[in-house]
Design an enzyme around this catalytic site. Structure first.
Site, short mmCIF file in Angstrom:
data_model
loop_
_atom_site.label_atom_id
_atom_site.label_comp_id
_atom_site.label_asym_id
_atom_site.label_seq_id
_atom_site.Cartn_x
_atom_site.Cartn_y
_atom_site.Cartn_z
CB SER A 21 -1.71 -15.74 -3.74
OG SER A 21 -1.23 -14.42 -4.46
CB CYS A 68 3.86 -12.94 3.23
SG CYS A 68 5.17 -13.40 2.44
#
Ligand code: FMN
Length: 315
Positions: A33, A141
């Site tokens: 991703s 993240c």
């Protein structure tokens, strides 16, 4: 994999299907991703149908603008990024990118992010019945102030977000873990108990670069996420530790730029792998890897099952 098996696949004309936590993949190699966008740019230079699955850039409920200032920096054997999960929002993806991807012949895995538990749930709900193959929950993240890693560094918070999404979604649920923790196995166990179908590890490691001419941090966000070959030994160690203790399929990611790198992940216990930063230098890498693995197995007369977890069995 034996010659007889290859012959059967060839004669039947049936595409190979690999089950990964309920998701059906075409082979064991996927985009990571954030390193492949939503596929449109890469489609100009490669055949997307050679991917095991496409894993798209993280999507939130509303569009996110990302971080200000410098967002990427080169480092020895890697790169730092602090994009801040800039993305057009899940509805835009469904209207503008999904039709393009569905016209191809690839499983689509959607990486989802949220500032809050409710945002994760709403993004997951929007994707139900859209024909995507699986969700990859990004609780790792390091480049956003709220959400992301805040969920991925506490076993209790990781449990609650995974459980909440699990209750609202029937799609196969992969959870992407952060390496920025003391005990990755503890987080992996919490995520499994909450109902995850597979684990993706690892996301980037928090790092920092200082511009010595100005004396200031180089990245606008001050810190960023380290990826590339520099993080591979850490990723391998984490895949190995988690595979030993947690009974869930693992997708390995972190510093893969060749078949030998991918083989390390398989031998540590990963059933599939993703490639990220290496694609910026070698955009056709994912097109080559499935065939290279096939040749490797054939030459050594091995099945992939014999390779997966080999390092654990030999200690
Ligand atoms: C520019 C960039 C953007 C990224 N964006 C995301 C993202 O949106 N969601 C996510 O889960 N991981 C994201 N990642 C992390 C990668 O998917 C991957 O976990 C990490 O880079 C380690 O793999 P690599 O060394 O092969 O790049 C991003 C990485 C990079 C370099």
């Amino acid at each position: 994999m034996t010659d007889r098996y290859f012959l059967l696949v060839l004669l039947s004309g049936v595409k190979q299907v690999i089950d990964l936590g309920g998701a059906k993949l075409r082979n064991r190699f996927m985009s990571a991703s954030g390193c492949f966008g939503y596929g449109k740019e890469f489609a100009k230079v490669m055949d997307l149908n050679t991917l095991g699955a496409i894993v798209v850039k993280g999507l939130s409920l509303k569009p996110w603008p990302g971080n200000k200032g410098v967002r990427v920096a080169e480092t020895p054997a890697g790169m730092l990024n602090a994009i801040g999960l800039e993305n057009p929002g899940v509805d835009y993806f469904i209207d503008h990118y999904l039709p393009f991807l569905k016209a191809k012949d690839i499983p689509i895995v959607v990486n989802i992010v949220g500032h809050s538990l409710d945002e994760y749930i709403q993004v997951a709900r929007r994707l139900e019945k859209t024909g995507v193959e699986a969700l990859e929950l990004n609780i790792s993240c390091p480049n956003v102030k709220e959400g992301g890693i805040a969920f991925g560094t506490s076993p209790t918070k990781a449990f609650s977000v995974v459980k909440a999404v699990r209750e609202q979604s029937t799609l196969p649920l992969w959870v992407k873990l952060s390496p920025n923790v003391t005990d990755i196995v503890e987080i992996a166990c919490a995520v499994k108990d909450a109902g995850a179908d597979a684990l993706t590890l690892i996301n980037t490691l928090t790092g920092m670069v200082i511009d010595i001419t100005t004396g200031k941090p180089l990245l606008g966000n001050v810190t960023g996420g380290l990826s590339g070959p520099a993080i591979r030994p850490i990723a391998i160690r984490m895949v190995y530790q988690v595979a030993t203790k947690v009974d869930l399929p693992i997708i390995g990611v972190g510093g893969i730029s060749s078949l030998s790198d991918a083989l390390e992940f398989f031998m540590a216990g990963a059933s599939a792998v993703q490639v990220g930063a290496a694609l910026f230098r070698d955009p056709l890498l994912l097109e080559r890897l499935p065939k290279e693995l096939e040749d490797y197995l054939k030459q050594r007369q091995l099945s992939i099952e014999e390779v997966i977890g080999l390092a654990r069995r030999s200690v």
